[in-house]
Design a protein around this motif. Structure first.
Motif, short mmCIF file in Angstrom:
data_model
loop_
_atom_site.label_atom_id
_atom_site.label_comp_id
_atom_site.label_asym_id
_atom_site.label_seq_id
_atom_site.Cartn_x
_atom_site.Cartn_y
_atom_site.Cartn_z
N UNK A 60 0.82 -1.20 0.00
CA UNK A 60 0.00 0.00 0.00
C UNK A 60 0.87 1.26 0.00
N UNK A 61 0.41 2.26 -0.75
CA UNK A 61 1.10 3.54 -0.75
C UNK A 61 1.41 4.05 -2.15
N UNK A 62 2.29 5.03 -2.20
CA UNK A 62 2.65 5.72 -3.43
C UNK A 62 3.97 5.17 -3.96
N UNK A 63 3.98 4.79 -5.25
CA UNK A 63 5.16 4.18 -5.86
C UNK A 63 5.53 4.89 -7.15
N UNK A 64 6.84 5.08 -7.34
CA UNK A 64 7.37 5.72 -8.52
C UNK A 64 8.26 4.73 -9.27
N UNK A 65 8.01 4.56 -10.56
CA UNK A 65 8.79 3.59 -11.32
C UNK A 65 10.23 4.08 -11.45
N UNK A 66 11.16 3.15 -11.25
CA UNK A 66 12.58 3.48 -11.30
C UNK A 66 13.23 2.90 -12.56
N UNK A 67 12.88 1.64 -12.88
CA UNK A 67 13.40 1.02 -14.10
C UNK A 67 12.54 -0.17 -14.50
N UNK A 68 12.65 -0.51 -15.77
CA UNK A 68 11.97 -1.69 -16.33
C UNK A 68 13.03 -2.53 -17.02
#
Length: 139
Positions: free
Chosen positions: A27-35
């Motif tokens: 749960x919470x806020x997530x920011x993509x870092x890499x794929x």
């Protein structure tokens, strides 16, 4: 020799992560870092216009929503959200998503207070970091 193999098996199995422990961190806020794509190609994200917000209830149901972060804990979004159901299956923590247009599944590979790693059906691996809001001291 058999005792050594048996002991080594117990140690290796005992060190594997319990996917149930991941749930508390989703749960919470997530920011993509890499794929990392299935072919091994990696794409890093140094700036994101949107972040993901995951909300869950005690019954392991919830939603994921795309947000545009603003200043001082403000977020902009539409009414669109992806329904989310969590299941532990065969030693994996699976996320089942649905919208009026599609349904899909992703598998959580890792979840901690600061990192989230998810694999989709195409074997692409998404690495997220916990989002830190932009706070300005404005009077």
């Amino acid at each position: 020799m058999k005792k050594l193999i048996w002991l080594l098996s117990i140690v290796l199995l005992g060190c594997s992560e319990n996917p149930e422990t991941y749930i508390q961190h989703l749960e919470g806020y997530w920011e993509i870092e890499e794929v990392t794509l299935a072919d091994g190609t990696t794409r890093e994200y140094t700036f994101n216009e949107t972040i993901d917000y995951i909300s869950l209830n005690d019954s392991l149901f919830g939603f994921r929503k795309k947000l545009k972060p603003g200043i001082n804990d403000t977020y902009y979004t539409s009414d669109d959200a992806e329904s989310l159901k969590i299941k532990i299956e065969n030693g994996d923590l699976n996320l089942y998503y649905s919208t009026p247009y599609a349904e899909w599944t992703e598998t959580v590979l890792e979840a901690s207070p600061e990192r989230l790693k998810i694999k989709n059906a195409d074997n692409n691996v998404y690495l997220y970091k916990r989002y830190t809001p932009i706070n300005l001291d404005i009077e």
